[in-house]
Design an enzyme around this catalytic site. Structure first.
Site, mmCIF file in Angstrom:
data_model
loop_
_atom_site.group_PDB
_atom_site.id
_atom_site.type_symbol
_atom_site.label_atom_id
_atom_site.label_comp_id
_atom_site.label_asym_id
_atom_site.label_seq_id
_atom_site.Cartn_x
_atom_site.Cartn_y
_atom_site.Cartn_z
ATOM 1 C CG HIS A 1 -1.852 1.156 1.166
ATOM 2 N ND1 HIS A 1 -2.966 1.211 0.998
ATOM 3 C CD2 HIS A 1 -1.649 2.442 1.870
ATOM 4 C CE1 HIS A 1 -3.891 2.518 1.167
ATOM 5 N NE2 HIS A 1 -2.742 3.057 1.870
ATOM 6 C CD GLU A 2 1.899 3.401 3.976
ATOM 7 O OE1 GLU A 2 1.940 4.517 3.122
ATOM 8 O OE2 GLU A 2 0.796 3.323 4.406
ATOM 9 C CG HIS B 1 0.270 6.061 -0.824
ATOM 10 N ND1 HIS B 1 -1.165 6.297 -1.435
ATOM 11 C CD2 HIS B 1 -0.183 5.768 0.504
ATOM 12 C CE1 HIS B 1 -1.895 6.154 -0.529
ATOM 13 N NE2 HIS B 1 -1.401 5.894 0.686
ATOM 14 C CB CYS C 1 -8.597 3.121 -4.448
ATOM 15 S SG CYS C 1 -9.868 2.485 -5.546
ATOM 16 C CB CYS D 1 -8.891 -1.124 -4.778
ATOM 17 S SG CYS D 1 -7.193 -0.500 -5.373
ATOM 18 C CB CYS E 1 -9.765 -0.924 -8.513
ATOM 19 S SG CYS E 1 -8.995 0.491 -8.584
ATOM 20 C CB CYS F 1 -5.619 1.240 -8.749
ATOM 21 S SG CYS F 1 -6.357 2.426 -7.675
#
Length: 234
Positions: free
Chosen positions: A182-183, A186, A193, A199, A221, A224
């Site tokens: 996740h990080e 970014h 999202c 997602c 998703c 993304c």
């Protein structure tokens, strides 16, 4: 006349050859990511993150030697600023600056992995940067990880992923890997999202963060994925 005709044919062939060069796509070169163990974090946690990132993103990943926490990354200055005796923690924003300056080198991105409590300042979204109340709590807010949008560095920690419910090694590695993907997302330019159930770039559920993390979607998703292009594995 015949010479002129041959000249025209040659010009057409040369033009086609040049056009082929112009439109020929360059081979995709994976981005290089440096994984940096911070402090005494277990190498198994770093390896788990590496395996997960390679499963989701088309990256070249190098694990660098472990490095101690710089003294200036502690939360001592925050405690002095709010006149409160805070337990020893490490500031995520300071760690990002350290990682970018000292460990990025020739890599495209750098991700630090820790097992200590890392923190940031929790501010109101609409309030001119004001710290949320009570200040003593939100000035040094414990987090799972931090990565700035379209930045070059991010950091994650297993500390808050294990202290509340003593998870199995497998679950701990799963949680840590989810935070890492996740990080770094970014850093790759993905914002939070709105597709919460489909997602893993959806925003964290702060009411019951660990339960939400365990139930988090295992994929990106379609929108993304399109934003990442060749960087994401299909």
């Amino acid at each position: 006349m015949i010479g002129y005709l041959w000249l025209c044919i040659f010009a057409v062939l040369l033009g086609c050859e040049q056009a082929g060069k112009v439109f020929q796509s360059k081979p995709f070169k994976p981005k290089l990511l440096h994984l940096v163990p911070l402090g005494k974090v277990a190498i198994a946690e770093v390896e788990a993150i590496k395996a997960t990132l390679l499963r989701y993103y088309d990256l070249e990943i190098r694990i660098l030697p472990a490095t101690p926490f710089p003294a200036y990354t502690t939360n001592e200055a925050v405690g002095k600023a709010i006149k409160s005796a805070l337990p020893l923690r490490y500031r995520a924003d300071s760690l990002l600056r350290f990682l970018k300056r000292e460990k990025l080198n020739k890599a495209d991105y750098v991700l630090g992995v820790a097992d200590v409590d890392i923190t940031t300042t929790n501010r109101y979204e609409k309030g001119e940067g004001q710290i949320m109340f009570p200040v003593w709590m939100h000035a040094d807010w414990g987090i799972f990880g931090l990565g700035y949008l379209a930045g070059k560095a991010c950091v994650v920690s297993s500390y808050r992923l294990r202290i509340f419910d003593n998870p199995s090694t497998e679950r701990l590695h799963s949680r840590l890997s989810k935070v890492a993907r996740h990080e770094i997302g970014h850093n790759f330019g993905l914002d939070h999202c709105p597709h919460k159930n489909t997602c893993f770039m959806s925003a964290a559920d702060l009411t019951n963060a660990l339960v939400a993390l365990d139930k988090e979607s295992d994929s990106l998703c379609a929108k993304c994925k399109r934003k990442l292009g060749k960087l994401v594995r299909k």
